[in-house]
Design an enzyme around this catalytic site. Structure first.
Site, mmCIF file in Angstrom:
data_model
loop_
_atom_site.group_PDB
_atom_site.id
_atom_site.type_symbol
_atom_site.label_atom_id
_atom_site.label_comp_id
_atom_site.label_asym_id
_atom_site.label_seq_id
_atom_site.Cartn_x
_atom_site.Cartn_y
_atom_site.Cartn_z
ATOM 1 N N TRP A 176 -56.220 27.639 55.708
ATOM 2 C CA TRP A 176 -57.134 26.490 55.794
ATOM 3 C C TRP A 176 -56.300 25.210 55.620
ATOM 4 O O TRP A 176 -55.497 25.116 54.689
ATOM 5 C CB TRP A 176 -58.184 26.617 54.692
ATOM 6 N N ASP A 257 -58.949 32.359 46.676
ATOM 7 C CA ASP A 257 -59.902 31.401 47.207
ATOM 8 C C ASP A 257 -61.045 32.219 47.803
ATOM 9 O O ASP A 257 -60.872 32.916 48.803
ATOM 10 C CB ASP A 257 -59.237 30.535 48.282
ATOM 11 N N LYS A 293 -71.059 28.042 51.822
ATOM 12 C CA LYS A 293 -71.441 28.859 52.975
ATOM 13 C C LYS A 293 -72.477 29.920 52.617
ATOM 14 O O LYS A 293 -73.502 30.038 53.276
ATOM 15 C CB LYS A 293 -70.193 29.530 53.564
HETATM 16 N N1 PLA Z 1 -61.492 27.441 51.124
HETATM 17 C C1 PLA Z 1 -61.558 27.817 52.395
HETATM 18 C C2 PLA Z 1 -60.726 28.960 52.849
HETATM 19 C C3 PLA Z 1 -62.397 27.141 53.290
HETATM 20 O O1 PLA Z 1 -62.432 27.542 54.552
HETATM 21 C C4 PLA Z 1 -63.169 26.058 52.835
HETATM 22 C C5 PLA Z 1 -64.060 25.294 53.760
HETATM 23 C C6 PLA Z 1 -63.072 25.728 51.480
HETATM 24 C C7 PLA Z 1 -62.228 26.435 50.647
HETATM 25 C C8 PLA Z 1 -63.811 24.590 50.846
HETATM 26 O O2 PLA Z 1 -65.138 24.599 50.990
HETATM 27 P P1 PLA Z 1 -66.094 23.728 50.063
HETATM 28 O O3 PLA Z 1 -65.264 22.769 49.304
HETATM 29 O O4 PLA Z 1 -67.010 23.072 51.009
HETATM 30 O O5 PLA Z 1 -66.738 24.736 49.194
HETATM 31 N N2 PLA Z 1 -63.686 25.239 55.097
HETATM 32 C C9 PLA Z 1 -64.559 24.669 56.135
HETATM 33 C C10 PLA Z 1 -64.944 23.231 55.843
HETATM 34 C C11 PLA Z 1 -65.847 25.469 56.241
HETATM 35 C C12 PLA Z 1 -63.829 22.279 55.545
HETATM 36 O O6 PLA Z 1 -62.785 22.278 56.222
HETATM 37 O O7 PLA Z 1 -64.016 21.516 54.581
HETATM 38 C C13 PLA Z 1 -63.810 24.774 57.458
HETATM 39 O O8 PLA Z 1 -64.397 24.424 58.494
HETATM 40 O O9 PLA Z 1 -62.663 25.271 57.473
#
Ligand code: PLA
Length: 447
Positions: A176, A257, A293
């Site tokens: 991510w 995570d 989510k």
């Molecule tokens: N960890 C991972 C692996 C994630 O994909 C995301 C969110 C988070 C943590 C953090 O989410 P939160 O802080 O909203 O609880 N990833 C998303 C959104 C869904 C983003 O980038 O913020 C994504 O589209 O990858």
């Protein structure tokens, strides 16, 4: 009113701006008030040299999407669940919980403790570790309600920077996009381990083991508990067991995570297996949880950080230090989202209802995978596409390159991240043909 720069030579453009600003200011102070602009009014802003920052690689996709007037447009960038009608979803059980909270006239809006709602923390730890977890039974864990997954990761990282002897964290490639930034901003040094094999669209297990074997003793290792983002590729149970043995034998520190519990398989317990395996061996570990989510609470920013320790005594000290990390950051967390989660988790019927709704979301994503795979296969698109079905969780890591992605956006108004990641949760049956057409055109016209 005196805003003339009498002693300054002005260009025609400056003069014009000066006249406009005089009119604006006169408009604002149309009574007899007279203001004298200070010299600072005309000088360069102290922020003059601040460079324009690029949009975020994920959230910026939504910014671009919102600007597109096309009725065909489709946002498969950010991982946000949509219904078959393409609409955001608030779970029924969440609506019910909110109703209960609103009707409870004894509820207050006082500050929460620094680590948040204590029931929320207990229930969150139970949700990820399991009710029979030795760490819970032996009371050797510290949990803090944090600002969703991101906030939990950041608090964990700040804690490690202050209290852990090894400042290096290993993150998978790819991962991510926010991970490296969170850890660097907290003061950790970020290194990577191999994870994804683009040739097989699967796990590079050998590379992963080699890289973790070469990591210095004690290094922190970031692990996606399930539904790896962006690849949708998770280790098998056997592979997890290998990883666990390696991590423990080198005294590496696992930092999980868990942003998608329930989204990978549809089962909360199955998706927590990796974490539970590590906790069962009695070693230390950290877990960042998000309810964005799995409960659809994206904007409520509700999550938790749990630090599992080897003894109760250590856990209490760790908790006391977590408070010192949190207090100067945001003092204490918000009450509403955590109250929704607590209401649902502590009521047997609501918990059951949540599990059904969660399973329905996971099942819809799985059915989107099948439909997209069938549609791409039916078009005879060059390449292998069975990874669309094999990968799990919210995303498909298509293998499309950034030029193909740009083409899909400009020609088909389909928005996705430039690494070729598609949010399957944003897709609906009626949009599948359009997406398959776009993929086919991109692959056949751009190398
Ligand atoms: N960890 C991972 C692996 C994630 O994909 C995301 C969110 C988070 C943590 C953090 O989410 P939160 O802080 O909203 O609880 N990833 C998303 C959104 C869904 C983003 O980038 O913020 C994504 O589209 O990858």
């Amino acid at each position: 009113m005196d805003i003339d720069r009498t002693n300054v030579i002005m260009s025609p453009l400056e003069r014009r701006l000066n006249t406009i600003s005089r009119h604006l200011i006169q408009g604002c102070f149309s009574d007899s008030t007279s203001i004298v602009a200070s010299p600072a009014f005309y000088g360069a802003s102290v922020f003059q040299n601040v460079a324009q920052a690029p949009e975020d690689p994920i959230l910026g996709v939504t910014v671009a999407f919102n600007k597109d007037p096309s009725p065909l447009k489709l946002n498969l960038g950010v991982g946000a669940y949509r219904t078959e009608e393409g609409k955001p979803l608030v779970l029924n059980v969440v609506r019910r919980a909110e109703q209960l909270l609103v009707n409870d006239l004894y509820r207050k809006k006082e500050y929460l403790p620094i680590t948040g709602l204590s029931d929320f923390n207990k229930l969150s730890a139970k949700l990820i570790l399991g009710s029979e977890s030795p760490a819970i039974l032996e009371n050797r864990l510290a949990t803090a309600q944090c600002l969703s997954g991101t906030g939990s990761l950041r608090v964990g990282a700040e804690f490690l920077t202050k209290h852990y002897h090894q400042r290096t964290i290993y993150i998978p490639v790819p991962t991510w996009g926010n991970h490296p930034k969170i850890f660097m901003m907290a003061g950790l040094s970020v290194k990577t381990y191999r994870y994804y094999d683009p040739t097989t669209h699967g796990l590079n297990f050998k590379g992963l083991l080699e890289d973790l074997s070469a990591a210095p003793n004690g290094a922190i290792v970031l692990l996606h508990a399930c539904a790896h983002n962006p690849t949708g590729v998770d280790p098998t149970q056997d592979q997890w067991e290998h990883i666990r043995q390696l991590i423990r034998s080198k005294n590496l520190l696992p930092f999980f995570d868990s942003a998608y519990q329930g989204f990978a398989s549809g089962s909360l317990d199955t998706d927590a297996q990796s974490v539970r395996m590590f906790v069962a061996d009695g070693g230390d570990c950290l877990v960042a949880q998000s309810y964005a989510k799995n409960m659809g609470l994206y904007g409520e920013r509700v999550g938790a950080l749990t630090i599992v320790c080897k003894t109760t005594d250590v856990a209490r000290k760790v908790e006391s230090q977590m408070k010192l990390v949190i207090r100067p950051m945001y003092s204490n967390p918000p009450i509403h989202g955590a109250s929704i989660v607590t209401t649902i988790l502590k009521d047997r019927n609501m918990f059951y209802e949540w599990k059904l709704e969660l399973k329905a979301m996971a099942d819809r994503i799985i059915s989107m995978r099948r439909q997209l795979y069938d549609a791409v296969s039916a078009r005879g698109t060059p390449g292998t596409w069975n990874h669309i079905i094999k990968q799990i969780g919210m995303f498909t890591f298509t293998g499309l390159n950034s030029k193909q992605v740009s083409f899909m956006t400009s020609e088909y108004h389909i928005y996705l991240t430039s690494d070729g990641r598609i949010s399957m949760a944003g897709l609906s049956s009626d949009k599948v043909p359009h997406l398959a057409d776009a993929i086919h055109a991109a692959v056949t016209s751009i190398a």
